[in-house]
Design a protein around this motif. Structure first.
Motif, PDB file in Angstrom:
ATOM      1  N   THR A  47       0.801  -1.238   0.062  1.00  4.53           N
ATOM      2  CA  THR A  47       0.013   0.016   0.024  1.00  4.53           C
ATOM      3  C   THR A  47       0.785   1.349  -0.004  1.00  4.53           C
ATOM      4  OG1 THR A  47      -1.802  -1.007   1.149  1.00  4.53           O
ATOM      5  CG2 THR A  47      -1.651   1.438   1.186  1.00  4.53           C
ATOM      6  N   MET A  76      -6.283  -0.512   5.733  1.00  4.87           N
ATOM      7  CA  MET A  76      -5.401   0.629   5.663  1.00  4.87           C
ATOM      8  C   MET A  76      -5.771   1.946   6.858  1.00  4.87           C
ATOM      9  SD  MET A  76      -5.249   1.189   1.701  1.00  4.87           S
ATOM     10  CE  MET A  76      -4.670   2.770   1.700  1.00  4.87           C
ATOM     11  N   SER A 134       0.533   4.678   7.097  1.00  2.00           N
ATOM     12  CA  SER A 134      -0.351   3.972   6.056  1.00  2.00           C
ATOM     13  C   SER A 134      -1.402   5.026   5.417  1.00  2.00           C
ATOM     14  CB  SER A 134      -1.225   2.761   6.242  1.00  2.00           C
ATOM     15  OG  SER A 134      -1.974   2.310   5.179  1.00  2.00           O
TER      16      SER A 134
END
Length: 199
Positions: free
Chosen positions: A35, A111, A121
């Protein structure tokens, strides 16, 4: 942010196997590292074109102000990504080219959970109805905060120590995440893939 693209996923798999992590933990680390790489790395691709009026219509579902500018992020891997700037801030728009609407909530919720627990994140932006996920040009789409940072190809000792500390923190706060998804890149996938690539 310290980013180690390329070898990142392989390193995580190796560490996960060496530490004999329980099912799901290795995926948790993979998701977070990938991510961060995806939303900070400028080397992504544009597969689905978004016109300005389409993006303006999309943004009307959010309380993020007026569109100032946007730019496709070129030359990358799987999803379509755009840098989006409004008069409220800077974001990244992702149109998911492979994953379905049913698969994505797990990742976006993860996330959000990590970002809310001080893991570096990108936090998804909720629309005015409280949803992280919408559709744009027939594709699942999400907006996330654009993180500051750049790729580090040759991390020094201090950066590696910071990464290790961040991974340790991720392990701790990840235990509190209640979502679950079968790891499609788990041991069964390792064996199948190894059989395909080995001579």
């Amino acid at each position: 942010a310290v980013l180690m693209s390329g070898i990142g996923t392989l390193a995580v798999l190796a560490v996960a196997e060496r530490l004999e992590l329980r099912r799901g933990e290795s995926e948790l680390i993979q998701v977070t590292l990938l991510t961060i790489i995806v939303w900070l790395n400028p080397d992504m691709s544009v597969y689905t074109k978004v016109e300005r009026h389409e993006l303006e219509a999309f943004l009307r579902h959010y309380s993020l102000g007026q569109l100032v500018e946007y730019q496709g992020i070129s030359a990358g891997i799987e999803n379509t990504n755009y840098f989006v700037t409004t008069d409220h801030g800077r974001y990244v728009l992702t149109l998911f080219e492979a994953l379905s609407m049913d698969e994505l909530p797990y990742f976006l919720d993860l996330m959000a959970h990590l970002a809310e627990h001080e893991v570096p994140s990108a936090h998804p932006e909720a629309d005015d109805e409280g949803h992280y996920l919408r559709t744009l040009n027939g594709k699942p789409a999400a907006l996330v905060l654009r993180l500051e940072g750049k790729s580090v190809n040759n991390p020094n000792q201090a950066q590696c120590a910071a990464l290790g500390q961040a991974l340790g923190h991720l392990h701790v706060v990840g235990q509190e995440f209640t979502g679950y998804r079968e790891n499609q890149r788990g041991p069964h996938w390792w064996v199948e893939t190894a059989e395909q690539v080995l001579p």
